[in-house]
Design a protein around this motif. Sequence first.
Motif, PDB file in Angstrom:
ATOM      1  N   CYS A  21      -1.008  -3.361 -11.913  1.00  0.00           N
ATOM      2  CA  CYS A  21      -0.227  -2.969 -12.189  1.00  0.00           C
ATOM      3  C   CYS A  21      -0.254  -1.802 -13.949  1.00  0.00           C
ATOM      4  N   ARG A  27       1.637   1.573  -3.478  1.00  0.00           N
ATOM      5  CA  ARG A  27       0.955   2.121  -3.997  1.00  0.00           C
ATOM      6  C   ARG A  27       0.500   3.748  -3.623  1.00  0.00           C
ATOM      7  N   ILE A  84      -4.378  -6.539  -7.242  1.00  0.00           N
ATOM      8  CA  ILE A  84      -3.336  -5.469  -7.383  1.00  0.00           C
ATOM      9  C   ILE A  84      -3.610  -5.006  -8.482  1.00  0.00           C
ATOM     10  N   VAL A 118       2.329   1.242  -9.488  1.00  0.00           N
ATOM     11  CA  VAL A 118       1.524   0.239  -8.542  1.00  0.00           C
ATOM     12  C   VAL A 118       0.039   1.531  -8.762  1.00  0.00           C
ATOM     13  N   ASP A 120       1.263  -1.069  -0.515  1.00  0.00           N
ATOM     14  CA  ASP A 120      -0.156  -0.215  -0.202  1.00  0.00           C
ATOM     15  C   ASP A 120       1.023   1.090   0.155  1.00  0.00           C
ATOM     16  N   ASP A 135      -3.528   0.715  -8.309  1.00  0.00           N
ATOM     17  CA  ASP A 135      -4.778   0.171  -7.191  1.00  0.00           C
ATOM     18  C   ASP A 135      -4.680  -1.286  -6.788  1.00  0.00           C
TER      19      ASP A 135
END
Length: 220
Positions: A111, A73, A109, A92, A70, A94
């Motif tokens: 990418c 991200r 995930i 990243v 996270d 989401d």
Amino acid sequence: MAGTLLLGPVLFRDFELPGQITWGGKQRLAVHHLPGGRRVIDAMGRDDAAIVWSGTFSGADAGERARLLDLMRAEGAAWPLVWGRFLYTVVVQDFSVAYERANWMPYRIVCAVLRDEAEGLVEDAISLLQSVSADLTSAGAPMELTQDATRLGTPAYAAALAAVSTTATAANTSLATADAATSGDLDLASVGDVAGTLAQAAFALGYANRALSNLANAAS
């Protein structure tokens, strides 16, 4: 899914490994409609789709590993993504996690692809020789190759194949060793050095795998 999956400083393991990874994309097209229903189509270049997979963080460090993804991200930095014989530079886009319990957190995930670093196989013998040589150098194992290295059954081919295989094995070992260093309290600053080590090993693995693909192509 069997094998290695690495994104930046995270080497996925156990239930984190997905059953499948979705990848691909489109070709950007400019379609010109002419009288009589005829068309002229101009190919404008590749448009890579996002790379998507899911799995589950498990064990005592599930929360720490999910938190690291996270943070990646949130940072929005470009990271190497390696699996099988695929090597991309990605961001990243989401990352979502479902907290079920402290040691069990399903995730998904997405990418966005910045570059396909292992694009294309080379068929021409001279270009193939140059490509394999360049990939070995990029992987940190430079080797002087002769033209016979592109011919199946020759000693030069066997030597090239052995060198590439050794490089790939060393990169895999480096990934597994460095992964242990990402345990504990993590933030992007503290994993910088580890991420660099892992990224170097990831790119070495990607280049070695591309060289293996090209050598197999020469043998076919």
